[in-house]
Design a protein around this motif. Sequence first.
Motif, PDB file in Angstrom:
ATOM      1  N   SER A  82       0.824  -1.231   0.000  1.00 38.79           N
ATOM      2  CA  SER A  82       0.000   0.000   0.000  1.00 38.79           C
ATOM      3  C   SER A  82       0.839   1.254   0.000  1.00 38.79           C
ATOM      4  O   SER A  82       0.296   2.357  -0.001  1.00 38.79           O
ATOM      5  CB  SER A  82      -0.923  -0.001   1.225  1.00 38.79           C
ATOM      6  N   ASN A  83       2.180   1.144   0.037  1.00 41.67           N
ATOM      7  CA  ASN A  83       3.013   2.333   0.058  1.00 41.67           C
ATOM      8  C   ASN A  83       2.957   3.050  -1.287  1.00 41.67           C
ATOM      9  O   ASN A  83       2.958   2.405  -2.348  1.00 41.67           O
ATOM     10  CB  ASN A  83       4.457   1.976   0.368  1.00 41.67           C
ATOM     11  N   PRO A  84       2.938   4.391  -1.296  1.00 41.05           N
ATOM     12  CA  PRO A  84       2.974   5.108  -2.569  1.00 41.05           C
ATOM     13  C   PRO A  84       4.348   4.992  -3.204  1.00 41.05           C
ATOM     14  O   PRO A  84       5.326   4.596  -2.572  1.00 41.05           O
ATOM     15  CB  PRO A  84       2.671   6.556  -2.152  1.00 41.05           C
ATOM     16  N   THR A  85       4.396   5.341  -4.471  1.00 39.31           N
ATOM     17  CA  THR A  85       5.670   5.319  -5.194  1.00 39.31           C
ATOM     18  C   THR A  85       6.018   6.710  -5.645  1.00 39.31           C
ATOM     19  O   THR A  85       5.146   7.548  -5.878  1.00 39.31           O
ATOM     20  CB  THR A  85       5.599   4.388  -6.418  1.00 39.31           C
ATOM     21  N   ILE A 134       7.880   4.459  -1.365  1.00 43.99           N
ATOM     22  CA  ILE A 134       8.204   5.316  -0.228  1.00 43.99           C
ATOM     23  C   ILE A 134       7.140   5.128   0.842  1.00 43.99           C
ATOM     24  O   ILE A 134       5.990   4.781   0.544  1.00 43.99           O
ATOM     25  CB  ILE A 134       8.282   6.806  -0.627  1.00 43.99           C
ATOM     26  N   ASP A 135       7.530   5.345   2.088  1.00 44.83           N
ATOM     27  CA  ASP A 135       6.551   5.197   3.161  1.00 44.83           C
ATOM     28  C   ASP A 135       5.752   6.493   3.331  1.00 44.83           C
ATOM     29  O   ASP A 135       6.045   7.519   2.720  1.00 44.83           O
ATOM     30  CB  ASP A 135       7.235   4.810   4.469  1.00 44.83           C
ATOM     31  N   THR A 192       7.689   9.674   4.507  1.00 45.44           N
ATOM     32  CA  THR A 192       8.507  10.266   3.446  1.00 45.44           C
ATOM     33  C   THR A 192       7.629  10.991   2.439  1.00 45.44           C
ATOM     34  O   THR A 192       7.968  12.077   1.966  1.00 45.44           O
ATOM     35  CB  THR A 192       9.335   9.175   2.746  1.00 45.44           C
ATOM     36  N   ALA A 193       6.478  10.407   2.111  1.00 44.73           N
ATOM     37  CA  ALA A 193       5.558  11.058   1.168  1.00 44.73           C
ATOM     38  C   ALA A 193       5.074  12.393   1.720  1.00 44.73           C
ATOM     39  O   ALA A 193       4.989  13.397   0.999  1.00 44.73           O
ATOM     40  CB  ALA A 193       4.371  10.125   0.878  1.00 44.73           C
ATOM     41  N   LEU A 194       4.765  12.432   3.036  1.00 42.71           N
ATOM     42  CA  LEU A 194       4.318  13.684   3.654  1.00 42.71           C
ATOM     43  C   LEU A 194       5.425  14.722   3.647  1.00 42.71           C
ATOM     44  O   LEU A 194       5.199  15.915   3.380  1.00 42.71           O
ATOM     45  CB  LEU A 194       3.855  13.407   5.084  1.00 42.71           C
TER      46      LEU A 194
END
Length: 278
Positions: free
Chosen positions: A3-6, A12-13, A16-18
Motif C-alpha cells: 500500500s506504500n505510494p511510489t 516510499i513510506d 517520506t511522502a508527507l
Amino acid sequence: MDSNPTYQGIDIDADTALALLEWQGEMGVDEPILDMPVDRFEIAARPKAETAPPLPLELQAPTPARPVADPAEDAAAHVATAEALAAGAETLDQLAAAQEGFDGIELKKGARNFCFADGNPGARVLILGEAPGDEEDRQGRPFVGRAGQLLDRMFDAIGLSRQAVDAEKAIYITNVLTWRPPGNRDPSPEEIAVSMPFVRRHIELAAPDLIVLMGNIPCQAALGRRGILRLRGNWTEAFGRPALPMTHPAYLLRNAPAKREAWADLLSLSARLDGQGR
C-alpha cells in the motif's frame, strides 16, 4: 499488495511522502499534477453558462437603503452627552474623570495626555487658555512650555502664582480644549462646541472671582468674538463673571513690543483684585 505510494518508481513510506509534499509546498507548488494534461486555453475558450435574464425593475425586491450618518446629528449627540456628563459632576475630580473618559472628541485618539488644569482651584483668578501644545501634551499640564514659563513670570510680577496656597495670591489655569490638536492647529468650531459643557461646569465648580481669556480661542469660545488685539485690555463678562481678554504669551514671545500692553493689562487685573478697578 503493497500500500506504500511510489515516487519516480520507488516505493516510499507515508512519512517520506508527507515530507515530500511539505517540501513541494515550501517550493511554491500550489496545484497537483493530474494524470492527463489540461489545456487551459481550451478551458478559457469555453462559452460561459447562460444565466437567467434579470427580472424587470418592477418585480425586483428593493435594496434596503443604508443609513447615512449625518455629521450634524452626530455632533449634536456628542454635545448632548458632554452636557449630561458635565452636569453630573459635583466636584472637579469627578469632572476631570468624566471629561477624560468622554470619547466624543476625535483629538483624544491622537493625544498623549489629558490636560485638565493646574494651580490652585480655589484661586480668585482663573486663566482660560486655548489648547495643550507639545510640552503640555507630554506632561499632562497646561501652560508648561515656553509660553507657560513666560505666563508664570508675568503673573509673578503682580504677586500671583500657580504654586501659591493662599487663594488671594494664586492662579488656576485650564484650557478650552484638554486634548492637543495635531500640529498645534486652532481648534475647530465642532471641537470647541463639544468642549464647552465641560468648560462651563469647570468654571462653575472652581468659582473664580475673575477670568482671564488668554488669546483668540478663549474669546471665541466665551464671547463669540475673535480679534484679541482689539479685545485685549477691555473688561467684559464671560460665564457670568468679570473677564479680561489678554494676548497669549506665545504671541508675546514673537512680538516683544506687545509686552508693554500686556503689562498694562496685568496692572488692570491687579487693580480689579484690589477693588480699585471699574
